[in-house]
Design a protein around this motif. Structure first.
Motif, short mmCIF file in Angstrom:
data_model
loop_
_atom_site.label_atom_id
_atom_site.label_comp_id
_atom_site.label_asym_id
_atom_site.label_seq_id
_atom_site.Cartn_x
_atom_site.Cartn_y
_atom_site.Cartn_z
N LYS A 175 0.83 -1.20 0.00
CA LYS A 175 0.00 0.00 0.00
C LYS A 175 0.87 1.26 0.00
CE LYS A 175 -4.10 -1.83 2.36
NZ LYS A 175 -4.96 -1.73 3.57
N GLU A 176 1.91 1.23 0.83
CA GLU A 176 2.82 2.38 0.89
C GLU A 176 3.45 2.65 -0.47
OE1 GLU A 176 7.11 3.67 2.87
OE2 GLU A 176 6.25 1.69 3.30
N HIS A 194 3.94 6.04 -5.32
CA HIS A 194 4.26 6.03 -6.74
C HIS A 194 3.07 6.38 -7.64
CE1 HIS A 194 7.68 3.85 -5.05
NE2 HIS A 194 8.34 4.19 -6.13
N ASN A 195 1.94 6.69 -7.04
CA ASN A 195 0.82 7.17 -7.83
C ASN A 195 0.98 8.66 -8.11
OD1 ASN A 195 -0.69 4.84 -8.28
ND2 ASN A 195 -1.68 4.95 -6.28
N TYR A 199 -3.80 13.06 2.35
CA TYR A 199 -4.13 12.47 3.65
C TYR A 199 -2.96 11.69 4.25
CZ TYR A 199 -8.87 13.63 2.19
OH TYR A 199 -10.00 14.29 1.77
N ASN A 200 -1.79 11.80 3.63
CA ASN A 200 -0.59 11.12 4.13
C ASN A 200 -0.80 9.63 4.30
OD1 ASN A 200 0.94 13.55 4.37
ND2 ASN A 200 -0.09 13.98 6.31
N ASN A 201 -1.51 9.03 3.35
CA ASN A 201 -1.77 7.60 3.42
C ASN A 201 -0.48 6.78 3.34
OD1 ASN A 201 -4.64 7.59 3.65
ND2 ASN A 201 -4.78 8.19 1.51
N ALA A 202 0.49 7.28 2.58
CA ALA A 202 1.76 6.55 2.45
C ALA A 202 2.47 6.47 3.80
CB ALA A 202 2.65 7.23 1.42
N ASP A 203 2.51 7.60 4.50
CA ASP A 203 3.17 7.62 5.81
C ASP A 203 2.42 6.75 6.82
OD1 ASP A 203 5.10 9.32 4.86
OD2 ASP A 203 4.15 11.14 5.63
N LYS A 204 1.09 6.77 6.73
CA LYS A 204 0.28 5.95 7.65
C LYS A 204 0.52 4.47 7.39
CE LYS A 204 -3.37 9.44 8.04
NZ LYS A 204 -4.76 9.80 7.68
#
Length: 208
Positions: free
Chosen positions: A38-39, A44-45, A51-56
């Motif tokens: 997911k990260e 890379h999208n 929403y800082n989904n990568a960091d979460k």
């Protein structure tokens, strides 16, 4: 997956079997891989990750790996070998970096279409300084080391540093060509609630 009844009963009676350990480790490990993927996708999208989904996702990944590592620390009887893996990472170097000009020969090879450690060469206009900035992306070679734990049905890796190798001289050191790992549908894994209960038991009792 539904937690097997015998697992629940065992834990109530203060028993943690190797089979239970395997499934808990497997569940932590595969969930961590899911968050890793997911990260990667978030980072890379093309869209802005407001929403800082990568960091979460990264935070959850590291949390699960940490839980897996804490259990493996109590599984020295399953420690089978040290695995060594050559890895490559991508690094961007700008013309204002000191080591940019150390790649003069590599840039010539890259421009001639010959084999080079440079993956990409480019530039952009810096509007703040009103100048063109040149950069290169280079492939950096690194060695990674892992403790390898073997159970009857699954095996697990736990990263260590090169400084740690001296502690494991008695183990066989095996060089890997690659290390490919995948996630798993969470419906096929033990619940996090049960896994955390097993971890809590092991941590408090310091026994398995």
């Amino acid at each position: 997956m539904k937690t097997p009844k015998n697992y629940t009963e065992n834990l109530k009676n203060g028993i943690v079997t190797d089979e239970m350990l395997e499934d808990v480790l497997y569940s932590y490990n595969k969930r961590a891989k899911n968050y890793r993927d997911k990260e990667f996708n978030y980072r890379h999208n093309d869209y802005n990750d407001i929403y800082n989904n990568a960091d979460k996702a990264e935070e959850k990944k590291e949390e699960l790996y940490d839980k897996k590592s804490k259990i493996l620390q109590h599984c020295t009887n399953h420690l089978a070998a040290v695995h060594c893996l050559t890895q490559y990472r991508r690094k961007r170097i700008y013309d204002y970096d000191d080591d940019y000009y150390c790649y003069h020969t590599e840039r010539d090879l890259y421009r001639r279409g010959e084999q080079s450690s440079i993956i990409k060469e480019g530039s952009y206009f810096n509007e703040e300084d009103l100048c063109v900035v040149h950069f290169i992306d280079v492939k950096i070679k690194e060695m990674a080391y892992f403790l390898f734990y073997e159970f009857p049905n699954y095996s697990f890796h736990s990263p260590i540093t090169q400084k740690d190798l001296a502690e494991y001289e008695n183990l066989e050191h095996i060089e890997l060509d690659n290390l490919v790992t995948k996630g798993k549908d969470i419906n096929d894994l033990l619940s996090l609630q049960f896994c955390d209960k097993v971890l809590e038991f092991i941590t408090k009792k310091n026994e398995i």
